[in-house]
Design a protein around this motif. Structure first.
Motif, PDB file in Angstrom:
ATOM      1  N   LEU B 157       4.113  11.298 -11.688  1.00 38.35           N
ATOM      2  CA  LEU B 157       4.417  10.666 -10.226  1.00 38.35           C
ATOM      3  C   LEU B 157       3.309   9.966  -9.918  1.00 38.35           C
ATOM      4  N   THR B 158       1.905  10.406 -10.307  1.00 35.14           N
ATOM      5  CA  THR B 158       0.588   9.696  -9.907  1.00 35.14           C
ATOM      6  C   THR B 158       0.920   8.534 -10.346  1.00 35.14           C
ATOM      7  N   ILE B 159       0.991   8.140 -11.656  1.00 39.51           N
ATOM      8  CA  ILE B 159       0.820   6.806 -12.238  1.00 39.51           C
ATOM      9  C   ILE B 159       2.030   5.863 -11.747  1.00 39.51           C
ATOM     10  N   ALA B 160       3.261   6.566 -11.308  1.00 42.33           N
ATOM     11  CA  ALA B 160       4.331   5.960 -10.632  1.00 42.33           C
ATOM     12  C   ALA B 160       3.658   5.386  -9.244  1.00 42.33           C
ATOM     13  N   ALA B 161       3.387   6.052  -8.604  1.00 42.88           N
ATOM     14  CA  ALA B 161       2.737   5.636  -7.141  1.00 42.88           C
ATOM     15  C   ALA B 161       1.618   4.856  -7.319  1.00 42.88           C
ATOM     16  N   GLY B 162       0.681   4.983  -8.172  1.00 50.45           N
ATOM     17  CA  GLY B 162      -0.531   4.111  -8.536  1.00 50.45           C
ATOM     18  C   GLY B 162      -0.119   2.823  -8.846  1.00 50.45           C
ATOM     19  N   PHE B 163       1.050   2.561  -9.788  1.00 52.29           N
ATOM     20  CA  PHE B 163       1.436   1.445 -10.096  1.00 52.29           C
ATOM     21  C   PHE B 163       1.886   0.575  -8.898  1.00 52.29           C
ATOM     22  N   LEU B 164       2.997   1.417  -8.286  1.00 55.23           N
ATOM     23  CA  LEU B 164       3.450   1.008  -6.954  1.00 55.23           C
ATOM     24  C   LEU B 164       2.387   0.370  -6.369  1.00 55.23           C
ATOM     25  N   LEU B 165       1.267   0.745  -5.998  1.00 59.02           N
ATOM     26  CA  LEU B 165      -0.059   0.589  -5.027  1.00 59.02           C
ATOM     27  C   LEU B 165      -0.578  -0.771  -5.791  1.00 59.02           C
ATOM     28  N   ALA B 166      -0.591  -0.666  -7.033  1.00 61.37           N
ATOM     29  CA  ALA B 166      -1.402  -1.897  -7.423  1.00 61.37           C
ATOM     30  C   ALA B 166      -0.388  -3.202  -7.379  1.00 61.37           C
ATOM     31  N   TYR B 167       0.912  -2.905  -7.456  1.00 61.05           N
ATOM     32  CA  TYR B 167       1.657  -3.709  -7.358  1.00 61.05           C
ATOM     33  C   TYR B 167       1.778  -4.543  -5.799  1.00 61.05           C
ATOM     34  N   SER B 168       1.561  -3.337  -5.053  1.00 60.17           N
ATOM     35  CA  SER B 168       1.694  -3.767  -3.450  1.00 60.17           C
ATOM     36  C   SER B 168       0.385  -4.757  -3.272  1.00 60.17           C
ATOM     37  N   ALA B 170      -1.319  -6.862  -5.277  1.00 63.87           N
ATOM     38  CA  ALA B 170      -1.040  -8.049  -5.990  1.00 63.87           C
ATOM     39  C   ALA B 170      -0.022  -8.755  -5.068  1.00 63.87           C
ATOM     40  N   THR B 171       1.170  -8.183  -4.450  1.00 61.30           N
ATOM     41  CA  THR B 171       2.016  -8.938  -4.006  1.00 61.30           C
ATOM     42  C   THR B 171       2.362  -8.857  -2.329  1.00 61.30           C
ATOM     43  N   LYS B 172       1.559  -7.772  -1.937  1.00 56.75           N
ATOM     44  CA  LYS B 172       1.654  -7.667  -0.500  1.00 56.75           C
ATOM     45  C   LYS B 172       3.101  -7.241   0.074  1.00 56.75           C
ATOM     46  N   GLY B 173       3.807  -6.964  -1.214  1.00 56.10           N
ATOM     47  CA  GLY B 173       5.468  -6.964  -0.964  1.00 56.10           C
ATOM     48  C   GLY B 173       5.900  -5.460  -0.408  1.00 56.10           C
ATOM     49  N   ILE B 174       5.069  -4.547  -0.610  1.00 59.99           N
ATOM     50  CA  ILE B 174       5.647  -3.110  -0.530  1.00 59.99           C
ATOM     51  C   ILE B 174       5.173  -2.337   0.726  1.00 59.99           C
ATOM     52  N   PRO B 175       6.341  -1.943   1.414  1.00 57.75           N
ATOM     53  CA  PRO B 175       5.928  -1.127   2.716  1.00 57.75           C
ATOM     54  C   PRO B 175       5.584   0.259   2.523  1.00 57.75           C
ATOM     55  N   PHE B 176       5.124   0.884   3.457  1.00 64.05           N
ATOM     56  CA  PHE B 176       4.608   2.269   3.323  1.00 64.05           C
ATOM     57  C   PHE B 176       3.294   2.385   2.342  1.00 64.05           C
ATOM     58  N   HIS B 177       2.578   1.411   2.446  1.00 64.96           N
ATOM     59  CA  HIS B 177       1.538   1.204   1.796  1.00 64.96           C
ATOM     60  C   HIS B 177       0.652   2.656   1.751  1.00 64.96           C
ATOM     61  N   GLU B 178       0.216   2.891   2.953  1.00 65.83           N
ATOM     62  CA  GLU B 178      -0.680   4.129   3.405  1.00 65.83           C
ATOM     63  C   GLU B 178      -0.001   5.356   2.662  1.00 65.83           C
ATOM     64  N   SER B 179       1.480   5.651   2.978  1.00 64.23           N
ATOM     65  CA  SER B 179       2.144   6.825   2.381  1.00 64.23           C
ATOM     66  C   SER B 179       2.043   6.714   0.828  1.00 64.23           C
ATOM     67  N   ILE B 180       2.111   5.484   0.101  1.00 63.33           N
ATOM     68  CA  ILE B 180       1.969   5.548  -1.268  1.00 63.33           C
ATOM     69  C   ILE B 180       0.516   5.992  -1.749  1.00 63.33           C
ATOM     70  N   PHE B 181      -0.510   5.375  -0.917  1.00 64.94           N
ATOM     71  CA  PHE B 181      -1.859   5.652  -1.289  1.00 64.94           C
ATOM     72  C   PHE B 181      -2.108   7.150  -1.327  1.00 64.94           C
ATOM     73  N   TYR B 182      -1.760   7.899  -0.095  1.00 63.75           N
ATOM     74  CA  TYR B 182      -1.883   9.006   0.218  1.00 63.75           C
ATOM     75  C   TYR B 182      -1.222  10.111  -1.015  1.00 63.75           C
ATOM     76  N   THR B 183      -0.146   9.673  -1.331  1.00 69.46           N
ATOM     77  CA  THR B 183       0.718  10.486  -2.259  1.00 69.46           C
ATOM     78  C   THR B 183       0.085  10.474  -3.796  1.00 69.46           C
ATOM     79  N   HIS B 184      -0.453   9.337  -3.727  1.00 65.41           N
ATOM     80  CA  HIS B 184      -1.093   8.958  -5.335  1.00 65.41           C
ATOM     81  C   HIS B 184      -2.299   9.684  -5.328  1.00 65.41           C
ATOM     82  N   ILE B 185      -3.088   9.894  -4.227  1.00 67.27           N
ATOM     83  CA  ILE B 185      -4.253  10.755  -4.315  1.00 67.27           C
ATOM     84  C   ILE B 185      -4.051  11.956  -4.509  1.00 67.27           C
TER      85      ILE B 185
END
Lengths: 98, 414
Positions: B157-168, B170-185
């Motif tokens: 789940l961490t790498i899934a969230a981390g990957f989403l974060l890195a994608y975000s 790069a593309t600035k296209g993912i909403p809920f950036h903060e929520s993904i960031f805190y979940t990743h941590i």
């Protein structure tokens, strides 16, 4: 082949983590000597899944194969009966309890 | 009769390669943090230099070391041979080179960091797959198994969230950036690392203290409470309901306390009176981790919103619990690995050194004491905003990390 010779040799196999020989630790459960001088050792370790597993078993084989009369050594590692501290010699207890 | 015929056939060079890389990453991370002391003091945690150092510390050191340790420990703890062991050099290659590329790009061009992240993710996924297949061989499903399996789920789940974060990024296209960031941590730090350390502690603590006849049922309650805590806290990042977060942090603290209590029982039942100093340091880390969990509950109850203070708490958790635990255990694991490589075949043939003779325990005591003091001074200076304190404490930590790395490398010459 005397059992004492084998026991004496096993005193020289040291558990590298505890720095105590395997006989004093009470790890050796049984020693059997066939007429052909093949030796069978039944032993355990202080904890199942000990990382020293292979090293100690090989240590027993290496030491016993240094005795001229012995050509084959079989070591069976068992987890039952479970090792417990009462199996240790007084010397080993002194070392561990400080 | 139960016999132990499964051989722990791990090629020692494999875990050792992971660990050596990890130790180097630890030193470099400390240097980067020292370089960025001023930014940290000003509460600027989310800057490229700090991202780079944080990932080098957590991915390059803690993660890579944990991967190496698992390749060594899983066969002996679960009596299961690593599935297709030679393929493990691929996770090593992808993860280590990926970490280097990732942290360099994070520092100089964060938008490009996705390329490094992809390599790390590939490496970790290969590792995950290999571990999941290996663990399926386990016959006895102990409490260690439950912790390690749950930790692996958290890693996924961490790498899934981390990957989403890195994608975000790069593309600035993912909403809920903060929520993904805190979940990743949360999933990475408290989920993966804590649960993994919990699991292996059930093997390492009794083994290093020679403890027998101890109960492990507190572990069942600990894993339930801690997993539920992770769930509640992660949900609170997505739906802003205060009491969900309070319940989550409370469950985490209860879970950690139950684990600590179980470790205390194991410690109390020990036969070995004089414990190795590095191992005592790892036990000390458990206490620190527990205290930090309780502080977190207090902070969430008083509704402290300060990113600066939460940042310091997170740093304390990573340093005092995760890093201290790993540093303590490495002082036992590295000599063991090298001893196995150098002397395992000679035991019984000639006099071989004991594990204790492979390390400089006096130096370990000095290093761990200085490290603890410097972390306390660093946290105190950050809270009191004393710049010179931060600078000195981080400088000392950097030097300690270098000496620690040197002492580990010296083991490899014995």
């Amino acid at each position: 082949m005397d059992r004492e010779v084998i026991e004496e040799a096993l005193y020289e196999v040291i558990d590298p983590e505890l720095a105590i020989n395997i006989v004093d630790l009470g790890l050796v459960y049984d020693i059997q000597i066939a007429e052909s001088n093949d030796v069978f050792i039944k032993m355990t370790l202080t904890t199942p899944g000990c990382p020293m597993h292979d090293s100690i078993v090989n240590g027993v084989k290496n030491r016993l194969l240094q005795i001229d009369e012995i050509e084959n050594v079989t070591v069976e590692l068992v987890w039952e009966p479970v090792w417990n501290p009462s199996q240790m010699s007084l010397e080993a207890k002194k070392q561990l309890f400080g | 009769m139960t016999t132990g015929n499964i051989k722990s056939t791990t090629d020692i060079r494999l875990p050792l390669s992971f660990i050596v890389f990890g130790i180097v990453a630890f030193v470099v991370a400390q240097i980067i943090i020292f370089w960025n002391s001023t930014s940290i003091l000003q509460g600027h945690f989310r800057i490229p230099g700090i991202w780079s150092a944080a990932h080098l510390l957590l991915l390059g050191f803690a993660m890579i070391v944990a991967m190496g340790a698992m390749y060594q420990l899983v066969p002996v703890v679960f009596l299961a041979s690593i599935c297709r062991q030679k393929l493990a050099y691929f996770p090593l290659l992808f993860s280590c080179s990926g970490v280097v590329i990732f942290v360099v790009l994070l520092a100089i061009s964060p938008a490009q960091s996705i390329y490094g992240a992809v390599m790390v993710v590939i490496g970790i996924c290969m590792f995950l797959l290999q571990m999941v297949i290996t663990l399926r061989q386990t016959e006895k499903k102990s409490i260690m198994y439950a912790f390690v399996k749950t930790a692996l789920v958290m890693l996924f789940l961490t790498i899934a969230a981390g990957f989403l974060l890195a994608y975000s990024f790069a593309t600035k296209g993912i909403p809920f950036h903060e929520s993904i960031f805190y979940t990743h941590i949360l999933f990475g730090v408290a989920g993966w690392f804590s649960l993994l350390i919990f699991g292996f502690s059930y093997k390492l603590v009794p083994m290093f203290s020679l403890s027998h006849d101890y109960p492990t049922h507190y572990g069942k309650y600990a894993i339930c409470s801690y997993s539920m805590g992770l769930l509640f806290v992660s949900v609170s990042f997505w739906i802003q309901i205060a009491y969900v977060q309070v319940i989550g942090f409370l469950l985490l603290a209860i879970g950690f306390t139950l684990f600590t209590y179980n470790m205390y029982i194991i410690y109390r039942n020990r036969l070995k009176r004089k414990l190795d100093k590095a191992f005592v340091f790892s036990l000390f880390a458990i206490l620190l981790g527990n205290v930090i969990h309780i502080i977190a509950v207090i902070l969430v109850v008083i509704d402290l919103q300060s990113v600066f203070h939460w940042g310091i708490l997170l740093f304390s958790y990573i340093m005092c619990w995760i890093i201290f635990s790993i540093l303590g255990y490495l002082y036992k694991i590295v000599p063991f690995l090298w001893w196995t490589k150098q002397y395992a075949d000679n035991i019984g043939k000639e006099k071989v050194p004991t594990l204790k003779e492979m390390i400089n325990e006096k130096l370990a005591v000095i290093l761990f004491v200085i490290l603890t003091i410097s972390v306390v001074v660093l946290i105190g200076s950050l809270l009191a905003q004393i710049g010179v304190g931060v600078w000195i404490a981080q400088g000392v930590m950097m030097i300690v990390s270098m000496v620690y790395a040197l002492s580990m490398i010296l083991v490899l010459f014995k």
